[in-house]
Design an enzyme around this catalytic site. Sequence first.
Site, mmCIF file in Angstrom:
data_model
loop_
_atom_site.group_PDB
_atom_site.id
_atom_site.type_symbol
_atom_site.label_atom_id
_atom_site.label_comp_id
_atom_site.label_asym_id
_atom_site.label_seq_id
_atom_site.Cartn_x
_atom_site.Cartn_y
_atom_site.Cartn_z
ATOM 1 N N LYS A 26 -5.500 10.734 0.977
ATOM 2 C CA LYS A 26 -5.585 9.377 1.523
ATOM 3 C C LYS A 26 -6.907 8.822 1.008
ATOM 4 O O LYS A 26 -7.978 9.311 1.370
ATOM 5 C CB LYS A 26 -5.564 9.439 3.059
ATOM 6 C CG LYS A 26 -5.838 8.112 3.744
ATOM 7 C CD LYS A 26 -5.851 8.280 5.264
ATOM 8 C CE LYS A 26 -6.553 7.120 5.936
ATOM 9 N NZ LYS A 26 -6.846 7.374 7.346
ATOM 10 N N SER A 82 -12.966 1.512 10.556
ATOM 11 C CA SER A 82 -12.256 1.625 9.274
ATOM 12 C C SER A 82 -12.946 0.823 8.170
ATOM 13 O O SER A 82 -13.401 -0.304 8.395
ATOM 14 C CB SER A 82 -10.822 1.129 9.428
ATOM 15 O OG SER A 82 -10.189 1.116 8.169
ATOM 16 N N ALA A 83 -12.966 1.412 6.981
ATOM 17 C CA ALA A 83 -13.499 0.714 5.810
ATOM 18 C C ALA A 83 -12.650 -0.515 5.451
ATOM 19 O O ALA A 83 -13.089 -1.374 4.683
ATOM 20 C CB ALA A 83 -13.570 1.672 4.625
ATOM 21 N N ASP A 84 -11.457 -0.612 6.041
ATOM 22 C CA ASP A 84 -10.613 -1.801 5.800
ATOM 23 C C ASP A 84 -11.358 -3.085 6.176
ATOM 24 O O ASP A 84 -11.200 -4.125 5.530
ATOM 25 C CB ASP A 84 -9.335 -1.748 6.649
ATOM 26 C CG ASP A 84 -8.368 -0.644 6.226
ATOM 27 O OD1 ASP A 84 -8.614 0.010 5.198
ATOM 28 O OD2 ASP A 84 -7.369 -0.457 6.950
ATOM 29 N N VAL A 137 -5.435 0.237 3.105
ATOM 30 C CA VAL A 137 -5.595 -1.221 2.991
ATOM 31 C C VAL A 137 -6.822 -1.534 2.117
ATOM 32 O O VAL A 137 -6.757 -2.369 1.204
ATOM 33 C CB VAL A 137 -5.720 -1.874 4.386
ATOM 34 C CG1 VAL A 137 -6.177 -3.331 4.278
ATOM 35 C CG2 VAL A 137 -4.386 -1.795 5.123
ATOM 36 N N ASP A 175 -16.719 5.248 14.401
ATOM 37 C CA ASP A 175 -15.506 5.259 13.583
ATOM 38 C C ASP A 175 -14.944 3.838 13.460
ATOM 39 O O ASP A 175 -14.259 3.331 14.349
ATOM 40 C CB ASP A 175 -14.461 6.202 14.192
ATOM 41 C CG ASP A 175 -13.291 6.427 13.245
ATOM 42 O OD1 ASP A 175 -13.181 5.699 12.236
ATOM 43 O OD2 ASP A 175 -12.482 7.328 13.509
ATOM 44 N N GLU A 214 0.830 -1.223 0.000
ATOM 45 C CA GLU A 214 0.000 0.000 0.000
ATOM 46 C C GLU A 214 0.860 1.266 0.000
ATOM 47 O O GLU A 214 2.063 1.211 0.292
ATOM 48 C CB GLU A 214 -0.931 0.008 1.212
ATOM 49 C CG GLU A 214 -0.195 -0.004 2.546
ATOM 50 C CD GLU A 214 -0.989 0.624 3.675
ATOM 51 O OE1 GLU A 214 -1.467 1.760 3.513
ATOM 52 O OE2 GLU A 214 -1.116 -0.014 4.732
ATOM 53 N N LYS A 263 -2.948 -1.789 15.732
ATOM 54 C CA LYS A 263 -2.381 -1.000 16.832
ATOM 55 C C LYS A 263 -3.371 -0.834 17.956
ATOM 56 O O LYS A 263 -4.566 -0.743 17.720
ATOM 57 C CB LYS A 263 -2.055 0.397 16.327
ATOM 58 C CG LYS A 263 -0.877 0.458 15.439
ATOM 59 C CD LYS A 263 -0.350 1.893 15.415
ATOM 60 C CE LYS A 263 0.976 1.933 14.709
ATOM 61 N NZ LYS A 263 0.801 1.822 13.257
HETATM 62 N N1 PSU Z 1 -2.295 1.413 10.650
HETATM 63 C C1 PSU Z 1 -0.960 1.540 10.738
HETATM 64 N N2 PSU Z 1 -0.290 2.217 9.778
HETATM 65 C C2 PSU Z 1 -0.938 2.787 8.711
HETATM 66 C C3 PSU Z 1 -2.357 2.622 8.617
HETATM 67 C C4 PSU Z 1 -2.979 1.940 9.615
HETATM 68 O O1 PSU Z 1 -0.376 1.035 11.681
HETATM 69 O O2 PSU Z 1 -0.293 3.417 7.852
HETATM 70 C C5 PSU Z 1 -3.086 3.180 7.426
HETATM 71 C C6 PSU Z 1 -3.447 2.033 6.454
HETATM 72 O O3 PSU Z 1 -3.356 2.523 5.132
HETATM 73 C C7 PSU Z 1 -4.895 1.740 6.796
HETATM 74 C C8 PSU Z 1 -5.396 3.117 7.124
HETATM 75 O O4 PSU Z 1 -5.618 1.154 5.746
HETATM 76 O O5 PSU Z 1 -4.333 3.731 7.842
HETATM 77 C C9 PSU Z 1 -6.676 3.084 7.939
HETATM 78 O O6 PSU Z 1 -7.207 4.371 8.005
HETATM 79 P P1 PSU Z 1 -8.714 4.575 8.510
HETATM 80 O O7 PSU Z 1 -8.664 4.203 9.956
HETATM 81 O O8 PSU Z 1 -8.999 6.014 8.282
HETATM 82 O O9 PSU Z 1 -9.567 3.657 7.686
HETATM 83 MN MN MN Z 2 -12.205 6.171 10.357
#
Ligand code: PSU
Ligand code: MN
Length: 301
Positions: free
Chosen positions: A82, A136-138, A102, A134, A21, A155
Amino acid sequence: MKINPEVKKALEEGRPVVALESTIISHGMPYPRNVETALRVEQTIRDHGAVPATIGIIEGEAIVGMTPEEIEQFGKRKGILKASRRDLPVVYAKKFWAATTVATTMIIANQAGIEVFVTGGIGGVHRGAEKTMDISADLQELAKTNVTVVCAGAKAILDLPLTLEYLETMGVPVLGYKTKELPAFYTAHSGLNLDYALKDENNAAEIIKEKRSDKAMDGGILVCVPIPEEYAMDKATIDEAIETALKKADELGIKGKETTPFLLKSIVELTKGDSLESNIKLILNNAKVGANIAKEYAKIK
Ligand code: PSU
Ligand code: MN
């Protein structure tokens, strides 16, 4: 999309390819360590017999397999967005530069025919999600897109028990690499049990093959690799940094897609760079495991 000729050839010949990524480059680590790490991760994947394909979006075009110059651009260029799933149509239509999370890396890898994707940590259910929603869409992407994501868990900036619950609800297999405990990114231990431990990379490949054998089982797989003990952080130190970073984010009213990059940056500052060193080490380790999984899968596919 533009597929790098080396990646294209490997895919045509059924040789192992590993997706990477770009949000981790543009929004997850400071320059120049981000670029240096991205290039080392690619080299590690090559050293283990697979072809790396770093994914991102340049002027509205998805790039599968960036050149070192493009990686450098993603590391230092200002204003790179992003992009998660919902941003894709806007980024494509408006011809923006965007780093892929991701979720979006999975979407593009899947379109290109890449089965294995290596990263550091996935997004998840944020602490306080019962109020903020909140999530993540992941996690949604893992539920539906046919890519295996190799990571070091998530994390502790996230709510790890809720993240595991969500993955269960969404039908995502979560496999521990030689462990039955969910790793917590900077440390190998979260205290949370996983149902399945992989004994080796071939074991992962067999599960991928099984999942791909029937459309009814469409969706991703999450492989969680613990950070090697010698690079793990002291739990009390990292927990304190996380608490402080979360408080700071709350005070400053950081929300939405800014949250994860803000927390990552604060933690690096609070640990005086120690967390960055662990982060780099665990990604390199994931790259080795991911390349081996891609290799084993290419053999039995
Ligand atoms: N967690 C990490 N390092 C990162 C990310 C997450 O330890 O760089 C990044 C990844 O690209 C992940 C994104 O897909 O943050 C998730 O962001 P959000 O929570 O806004 O979906
Ligand atoms: Mn989010």
